[in-house]
Design an enzyme around this catalytic site. Structure first.
Site, PDB file in Angstrom:
ATOM      1  N   TYR A 159      13.094  71.771  13.267  1.00 28.23           N
ATOM      2  CA  TYR A 159      12.105  73.074  13.829  1.00 28.23           C
ATOM      3  C   TYR A 159      12.143  74.056  12.800  1.00 28.23           C
ATOM      4  CZ  TYR A 159      10.252  75.887  17.439  1.00 28.23           C
ATOM      5  OH  TYR A 159       9.578  76.707  18.321  1.00 28.23           O
ATOM      6  N   LYS A 161      10.333  81.954  15.215  1.00 23.60           N
ATOM      7  CA  LYS A 161      10.742  82.361  16.653  1.00 23.60           C
ATOM      8  C   LYS A 161      11.805  83.384  16.542  1.00 23.60           C
ATOM      9  CE  LYS A 161       7.990  79.579  19.065  1.00 23.60           C
ATOM     10  NZ  LYS A 161       6.756  80.129  19.607  1.00 23.60           N
ATOM     11  N   ASP A 202      -9.011  83.360  15.778  1.00 17.88           N
ATOM     12  CA  ASP A 202      -8.222  82.685  14.880  1.00 17.88           C
ATOM     13  C   ASP A 202      -7.369  83.870  14.315  1.00 17.88           C
ATOM     14  OD1 ASP A 202      -7.086  81.447  12.902  1.00 17.88           O
ATOM     15  OD2 ASP A 202      -8.752  80.351  12.299  1.00 17.88           O
TER      16      ASP A 202
HETATM   17  P1  NAD Z   1      -0.380  73.928  22.465  1.00 14.84           P
HETATM   18  O1  NAD Z   1      -0.818  73.210  21.063  1.00 14.84           O
HETATM   19  O2  NAD Z   1      -1.105  73.510  23.444  1.00 14.84           O
HETATM   20  O3  NAD Z   1      -0.760  75.547  22.099  1.00 14.84           O
HETATM   21  C1  NAD Z   1      -0.498  76.088  20.703  1.00 14.84           C
HETATM   22  C2  NAD Z   1      -1.623  77.105  20.801  1.00 14.84           C
HETATM   23  O4  NAD Z   1      -1.618  77.828  19.565  1.00 14.84           O
HETATM   24  C3  NAD Z   1      -3.021  76.210  20.651  1.00 14.84           C
HETATM   25  O5  NAD Z   1      -4.016  76.981  21.748  1.00 14.84           O
HETATM   26  C4  NAD Z   1      -3.805  76.830  19.434  1.00 14.84           C
HETATM   27  O6  NAD Z   1      -5.204  77.152  19.481  1.00 14.84           O
HETATM   28  C5  NAD Z   1      -2.934  78.139  18.929  1.00 14.84           C
HETATM   29  N1  NAD Z   1      -2.855  78.468  17.404  1.00 14.84           N
HETATM   30  C6  NAD Z   1      -2.235  77.948  16.652  1.00 14.84           C
HETATM   31  N2  NAD Z   1      -2.666  78.559  15.569  1.00 14.84           N
HETATM   32  C7  NAD Z   1      -3.472  79.432  15.873  1.00 14.84           C
HETATM   33  C8  NAD Z   1      -4.434  80.579  15.035  1.00 14.84           C
HETATM   34  N3  NAD Z   1      -4.344  80.527  13.779  1.00 14.84           N
HETATM   35  N4  NAD Z   1      -5.093  81.346  15.920  1.00 14.84           N
HETATM   36  C9  NAD Z   1      -5.212  81.333  17.287  1.00 14.84           C
HETATM   37  N5  NAD Z   1      -4.391  80.603  18.095  1.00 14.84           N
HETATM   38  C10 NAD Z   1      -3.795  79.639  17.271  1.00 14.84           C
HETATM   39  O7  NAD Z   1       1.243  73.930  22.302  1.00 14.84           O
HETATM   40  P2  NAD Z   1       2.098  74.711  23.348  1.00 14.84           P
HETATM   41  O8  NAD Z   1       3.382  74.131  23.218  1.00 14.84           O
HETATM   42  O9  NAD Z   1       1.350  74.987  24.593  1.00 14.84           O
HETATM   43  O10 NAD Z   1       2.347  76.142  22.527  1.00 14.84           O
HETATM   44  C11 NAD Z   1       2.283  77.375  23.154  1.00 14.84           C
HETATM   45  C12 NAD Z   1       3.564  78.137  22.611  1.00 14.84           C
HETATM   46  O11 NAD Z   1       4.742  77.617  23.308  1.00 14.84           O
HETATM   47  C13 NAD Z   1       4.008  78.288  21.185  1.00 14.84           C
HETATM   48  O12 NAD Z   1       4.258  79.407  20.673  1.00 14.84           O
HETATM   49  C14 NAD Z   1       4.982  77.262  21.087  1.00 14.84           C
HETATM   50  O13 NAD Z   1       5.906  77.644  20.145  1.00 14.84           O
HETATM   51  C15 NAD Z   1       5.797  77.528  22.238  1.00 14.84           C
HETATM   52  N6  NAD Z   1       6.700  76.553  22.883  1.00 14.84           N
HETATM   53  C16 NAD Z   1       6.302  75.423  23.067  1.00 14.84           C
HETATM   54  C17 NAD Z   1       7.458  74.349  23.390  1.00 14.84           C
HETATM   55  C18 NAD Z   1       6.849  73.064  23.534  1.00 14.84           C
HETATM   56  O14 NAD Z   1       8.090  72.466  23.792  1.00 14.84           O
HETATM   57  N7  NAD Z   1       5.614  72.559  23.557  1.00 14.84           N
HETATM   58  C19 NAD Z   1       8.800  75.055  23.794  1.00 14.84           C
HETATM   59  C20 NAD Z   1       9.140  76.223  23.534  1.00 14.84           C
HETATM   60  C21 NAD Z   1       7.674  77.201  23.201  1.00 14.84           C
END
Ligand code: NAD
Length: 260
Positions: free
Chosen positions: A155, A162, A64
């Protein structure tokens, strides 16, 4: 032989089968990598276990990143299984949902700090913790979004985090380049994930990007995974400090043809 044969990687950020981190993990496994996973909370462990099993991974570590030294503890635990790690994928983001709506102007001090620590600084902490285990030619990869360099509705503080994350990619690339550890980021287009859904109006943003991207669609998690696999493989041995867009080309569009 495939491009990730013989490489071992830690995947941080799988919450479920829709996670971007899972797209990268699955592709990396298909391309020959051996994987270990972290999970944020025990409830996620049960969801991730079958995914890990499906790619023949037996290593699942709690981490975490809101807790101090969690990255260090996770790498210590990983070191009981592997002496070296060739790549670490950081796909983590968190901010108070209430503040992913409305104006950035209203961001609270507490949520600014929390968002920055979990969404930006945790990548640096992971780099600090994993670099001692990384051999020559290894790499770190993180995930970003267009909201870092342009404003996108709601956002807000996540865009600011970011921007810090992308700057961290460049600074870490310089700091670790001498050890031949590469540091890169993927800037992905909108994907339907848990984190994506936390942003107010995410469906409209999804549709707008889909409509106006040159490819006429948003990326799926496996396309993001494919680009990630290139960056963590030796095919990208000359690439570091980059933010690589996987968004169907949306970031290149000024005025979309459909508006004229
Ligand atoms: P997701 O919810 O599947 O994954 C987010 C992850 O962050 C989860 O596995 C969660 O457990 C983890 N997380 C959050 N707080 C945490 C903590 N305190 N300790 C450890 N882990 C923690 O969503 P996603 O979209 O797959 O996100 C993954 C990455 O991709 C993120 O950085 C997100 O900003 C980025 N992203 C997402 C998108 C989109 O449209 N979904 C677009 C561009 C970038």
């Amino acid at each position: 032989m495939t491009i990730l044969s013989g490489k071992r990687g830690l995947i941080v950020g799988v919450a479920n089968e829709r996670s971007a981190a899972w797209g990268i993990a699955k592709k990396a496994s298909d391309l020959g990598a051996e994987l270990a996973f972290t999970y944020q909370i025990p409830a996620f462990e049960k969801r991730i276990a079958p995914l890990a099993e499906s790619v023949k991974s037996e290593i699942m570590i709690p981490c975490d990143l809101s807790e101090e030294a969690s990255a260090k503890k996770a790498m210590e635990q990983l070191s009981t299984h592997w002496s070296e790690v060739d790549f670490v994928v950081h796909a983590v983001g968190f901010s108070d949902k209430q503040e992913l709506s409305g104006a950035y102007f209203n961001t609270s001090r507490q949520n600014f700090r929390q968002t920055m620590l979990i969404s930006a600084f945790s990548f640096t902490e992971l780099a600090q913790a994993s670099a001692p285990m990384m051999p020559n030619g290894s790499s770190l990869l993180t995930l970003s979004y267009l909201g870092s360099v342009r404003t996108t509705p709601n956002y807000n503080v996540m865009g600011v985090a970011k921007a810090a994350l992308e700057a961290s990619v460049r600074y870490l690339a310089v700091d670790l380049g001498g050890r031949n550890i590469r540091v890169n980021g993927l800037s992905a287009g909108p994907m339907k994930t848990l984190a994506g859904a936390a942003i107010s109006g995410s469906r409209s943003i999804f549709r707008h990007s889909e409509k106006n991207a040159p490819l006429g669609r948003n990326p799926d998690i496996f396309e993001v995974g494919g680009a990630g696999c290139y960056l963590i493989s030796d095919l990208a041995s000359g690439v570091t400090g980059e933010i690589h867009y996987v968004d169907g080309g949306f970031n290149n569009v000024g005025v979309p043809p459909s508006d004229v």
